[in-house]
Motif scaffolding. Structure first.
Motif, short mmCIF file in Angstrom:
data_model
loop_
_atom_site.label_atom_id
_atom_site.label_comp_id
_atom_site.label_asym_id
_atom_site.label_seq_id
_atom_site.Cartn_x
_atom_site.Cartn_y
_atom_site.Cartn_z
N ARG A 62 11.61 -2.77 14.92
CA ARG A 62 10.22 -2.72 14.46
C ARG A 62 9.42 -1.65 15.20
O ARG A 62 9.62 -1.42 16.38
CB ARG A 62 9.53 -4.07 14.68
CG ARG A 62 10.07 -5.20 13.84
CD ARG A 62 9.25 -6.48 14.12
NE ARG A 62 9.92 -7.66 13.59
CZ ARG A 62 9.48 -8.89 13.76
NH1 ARG A 62 8.35 -9.10 14.44
NH2 ARG A 62 10.16 -9.91 13.25
N ASP A 75 9.15 -3.61 9.92
CA ASP A 75 10.59 -3.67 10.09
C ASP A 75 11.19 -2.56 9.24
O ASP A 75 11.08 -2.58 8.01
CB ASP A 75 11.11 -5.03 9.63
CG ASP A 75 12.62 -5.18 9.80
OD1 ASP A 75 13.32 -4.16 10.01
OD2 ASP A 75 13.11 -6.32 9.71
N ALA A 80 9.16 -5.14 5.85
CA ALA A 80 8.35 -6.33 6.07
C ALA A 80 7.27 -5.99 7.10
O ALA A 80 7.47 -5.16 7.99
CB ALA A 80 9.21 -7.48 6.58
N TYR A 82 4.52 -7.38 10.03
CA TYR A 82 4.31 -8.46 10.98
C TYR A 82 3.02 -8.21 11.78
O TYR A 82 2.65 -7.07 12.05
CB TYR A 82 5.50 -8.56 11.94
CG TYR A 82 6.77 -8.97 11.25
CD1 TYR A 82 7.07 -10.31 11.04
CD2 TYR A 82 7.68 -8.02 10.79
CE1 TYR A 82 8.24 -10.70 10.38
CE2 TYR A 82 8.84 -8.39 10.14
CZ TYR A 82 9.12 -9.73 9.93
OH TYR A 82 10.26 -10.09 9.28
N ASP A 83 2.35 -9.31 12.10
CA ASP A 83 1.20 -9.29 13.03
C ASP A 83 0.09 -8.34 12.58
O ASP A 83 -0.40 -7.53 13.37
CB ASP A 83 1.67 -8.92 14.44
CG ASP A 83 2.76 -9.84 14.96
OD1 ASP A 83 2.64 -11.05 14.73
OD2 ASP A 83 3.73 -9.34 15.57
N SER A 106 2.98 -12.51 8.82
CA SER A 106 4.02 -11.69 8.19
C SER A 106 3.78 -11.57 6.70
O SER A 106 3.14 -12.41 6.07
CB SER A 106 5.41 -12.29 8.44
OG SER A 106 5.50 -13.60 7.88
N LYS A 107 4.34 -10.49 6.14
CA LYS A 107 4.43 -10.24 4.70
C LYS A 107 5.86 -9.78 4.48
O LYS A 107 6.19 -8.63 4.77
CB LYS A 107 3.46 -9.15 4.25
CG LYS A 107 1.97 -9.42 4.50
CD LYS A 107 1.18 -8.12 4.29
CE LYS A 107 -0.30 -8.31 4.43
NZ LYS A 107 -0.95 -8.60 3.15
N VAL A 108 6.73 -10.67 3.98
CA VAL A 108 8.17 -10.41 4.01
C VAL A 108 8.74 -10.33 2.60
O VAL A 108 8.70 -11.31 1.84
CB VAL A 108 8.90 -11.51 4.81
CG1 VAL A 108 10.40 -11.25 4.83
CG2 VAL A 108 8.36 -11.59 6.24
#
Length: 336
Positions: A62, A75, A80, A82-83, A106-108
């Motif tokens: 990341r 990532d 994805a 994160y935070d 997150s948005k995964v």
């Protein structure tokens, strides 16, 4: 990879505020103030003063997108997020009270076996960023972001060679929650906007829109903060265990299967999933257009739609619960 410039998307969203990146209606003239001094530093590159445009090697893990007003991690294998956090930097449009405030944990996206393998295409200019990567099976991911204290400042765009949808799961950070906006609930069914003859009959039009329920995002630590998920050519997947038998007493079909900290979306190849913040998050707006390629901007709303705002303190009965549920995560993909 289909081309949708940030400028085009901003104008498109002005006409259809659910459709990705935009700026708060009443503050359009002052919108640049929300971005004063904004700029991103990404993988050692910055867009301050001079534009950076090029391809950089993907790191093994990341990496951080650091702005003056926002920051988040990506990532490189999946894109994805994160935070996602507002930093609390001083600005006339600050919604955090000057404190760092995490919004999304997150948005995964689920690429179902496909992987991103290319170098990272990166463009930075002042407070704007476009970052993209391609991979196997015609997979590509593009993220566009603006470093501002509020506005339409983030969107994610998946694309697949097989044309099928990509499931993306949003998980909110601790202290942040989805809620059924009671200001909208109180005016449910009314026709509002500058072109309306009256609230009962409308008539329906670009500047006369019927009030429907609105799910917003709020924060316990930043009561002035308001957001909403913003999607174009995307379907939210029901999470049944967050229905009326398990959640608050609203018991209404529009929010009965929406959890308090998660939302699950199937996004069309070339569709978009992002967020809008500030006043646009509480504007009574037309639904998004269906467009996944060469989307054209429409006419701006120019403050002609109604803005209903949000409560200073969100009532417990309007907050969607429970916060999470496994329902919907493994549901069959919706059709293109």
């Amino acid at each position: 990879m289909r081309s949708k410039t940030l400028a085009t998307l901003t104008a498109l969203a002005a006409a259809v505020p659910l459709a990705a990146i935009t700026a708060p209606t009443a503050a359009r003239a002052a919108g640049s103030k929300f971005c004063d001094g904004g700029s991103f530093t990404v993988l050692g590159r910055t867009g301050v003063k001079d534009r950076f445009r090029g391809t950089v090697a993907a790191p093994a893990g990341r990496f951080t997108v650091q702005g003056r007003y926002t920051r988040f991690s990506i990532d490189p294998a999946t894109f994805a997020i994160y935070d996602y956090t507002f930093t609390g930097a001083a600005n006339v449009g600050d919604m955090t009270g000057g404190q760092p405030t995490a919004i999304y944990a997150s948005k995964v996206p689920d690429h179902r076996g496909l992987t991103l393998t290319s170098g990272i295409s990166l463009e930075l200019r002042d407070g704007d960023m476009t970052i993209a990567r391609a991979g196997t099976g015609g997979l590509s991911m593009k993220i566009q972001a603006k470093d501002c204290a509020q506005g339409g400042i983030f969107q994610m765009e998946p694309e697949r060679g097989d044309g099928t949808r990509t499931r993306i799961v949003h998980t909110l950070a601790d202290g942040t929650f989805y809620y059924d906006n009671p200001n909208f609930r109180a005016r449910l069914g009314a026709w509002l906007g500058s072109a309306c003859a009256d609230e009962v009959s409308g008539p329906s039009g670009q500047f006369c829109v019927r009030v429907s329920p609105r799910v917003n995002i709020g924060s316990d630590t930043a009561p002035k903060l308001v957001l909403r998920d913003s999607a174009q050519v995307a379907t939210r997947i029901p999470q049944a265990s967050c229905g009326p038998d398990f959640t608050n007493t609203l018991g209404l079909s529009e929010t009965k299967d929406h959890c308090g900290a998660t939302s699950v979306w199937d996004v069309a190849s070339g569709g978009r999933l992002g967020m809008v913040t500030g006043e646009d998050a509480t504007e009574v707006a037309n639904p998004p257009t269906t467009c996944t390629e060469d989307c054209e901007a429409g006419n701006g709303v120019n403050g002609r739609l109604a803005v209903l705002g949000f409560p200073a303190s969100v009532p417990a009965g309007s907050r969607l619960t429970p916060r999470t549920s496994p329902d919907g995560l493994t549901a069959p993909l919706t059709a293109p």
